[in-house]
Design an enzyme around this catalytic site. Structure first.
Site: not given
Length: 294
Positions: A35, A54, A103, A149, A181
């Site tokens: 995302y 990114r 799945r 990310k 962070e």
């Protein structure tokens, strides 16, 4: 923050309320998804190229194809701004491994990604930027590839809940005696000499786009930067601290674990960086953030 009415899902714009994906989507089943969040200010995208670069790196890292070209990504973002008459806020996008009716951990040989974008209206230069936020220290329990990310955000969500439980706003995550962070932002401190310190890029932290923007603005600012990990003790002894992210931009941290940072108010270095960043994104700082004028 208010969700805008028009979203984008798999090639078409639709009502945000009608945007639905399969229960078999790999983003839902495995958090197999990337995302990005891009700020919009004055109807314009902020640091957009960095976010798209990114995204491409993250998709490569999690074995998903990039479903759109650079031009197409830009057009979808611009169209979302136009359809929602968005002047200030955020655009979120997610690219998942898609759904194929079952799945199975490894998934198909070739993925057909789900692509979803939506917009939020949000005041980007608001009370948190003016008054600062409070943080806590918390053990960093995330996976090892924090440079990508992805939607594996459970640890961050729990960090925010832990902070809220004690009347704080965010957390400084700690691993092996060093701050990695903040809960969803890069962490910075200013030491007693006026030197800026933020952790160097590695697999341990996300390569923040706002972080990169601030680094570029430091050239010629007179500020000295050191990229290295710092300890919780150094954070508590700092004269200033702040975080950088697309959603909060530059947020002063005025206390950690109940202990004031410096004098417990946003400091002059943080104000200088806010001023530089706001100016770079086209804000009339004197009008929208007079407290950052120094």
């Amino acid at each position: 923050m208010t969700i805008c009415q028009t979203a984008y899902l798999n090639g078409a714009f639709c009502s945000a309320a009608d945007a639905k994906v399969s229960a078999f989507d790999r983003g839902f089943l495995f958090a197999h998804a990337a995302y990005e969040v891009t700020a919009v200010y004055g109807g314009r995208l902020v640091d957009f190229e960095g976010h798209m670069s990114r995204l491409d790196r993250t998709l490569t890292g999690i074995a998903l194809p990039n479903p759109l070209s650079a031009d197409d990504w830009a057009k979808v973002h611009r169209d979302l701004i136009e359809y929602n008459d968005l002047t200030e806020g955020l655009i979120y996008l997610q690219v998942t491994g898609g759904a194929y009716g079952m799945r199975e951990f490894g998934g198909p040989d070739e993925f057909e990604p789900t692509v979803f974008l939506y917009a939020d209206t949000k005041k980007l230069i608001g009370e948190a930027a003016r008054d600062g936020v409070r943080a806590i220290f918390l053990d960093d329990m995330r996976w090892k590839r924090r440079d990508m990310k992805t939607t594996q955000l459970l640890s961050q969500a729990l960090a925010y809940r832990a902070a809220r439980k004690v009347g704080a706003d965010t957390a400084f995550m700690v691993e092996d005696g060093r701050v990695t962070e903040a809960a969803s932002a890069n962490a910075w401190i200013v030491d007693e000499t006026g030197q800026l310190i933020t952790r160097e890029l590695s697999f341990s932290i996300l390569s923040g786009i706002t972080r990169a923007g601030v680094l570029a603005l430091l050239e010629g600012s007179g500020l000295t930067l050191v990229e290295r990990a710092f300890t919780p003790e150094e954070a508590l002894a700092a004269v200033e601290a702040f975080t950088t992210s697309a959603g909060a931009m530059i947020a002063p941290v005025i206390a950690i674990d109940g202990q004031p940072i410096g004098n417990g108010k946003p400091g002059p270095v943080t104000r200088q960086i806010q001023r530089l960043y706001y100016q770079a994104m086209g804000a009339d700082v004197g009008a929208v953030a007079p407290w950052a004028m120094g």
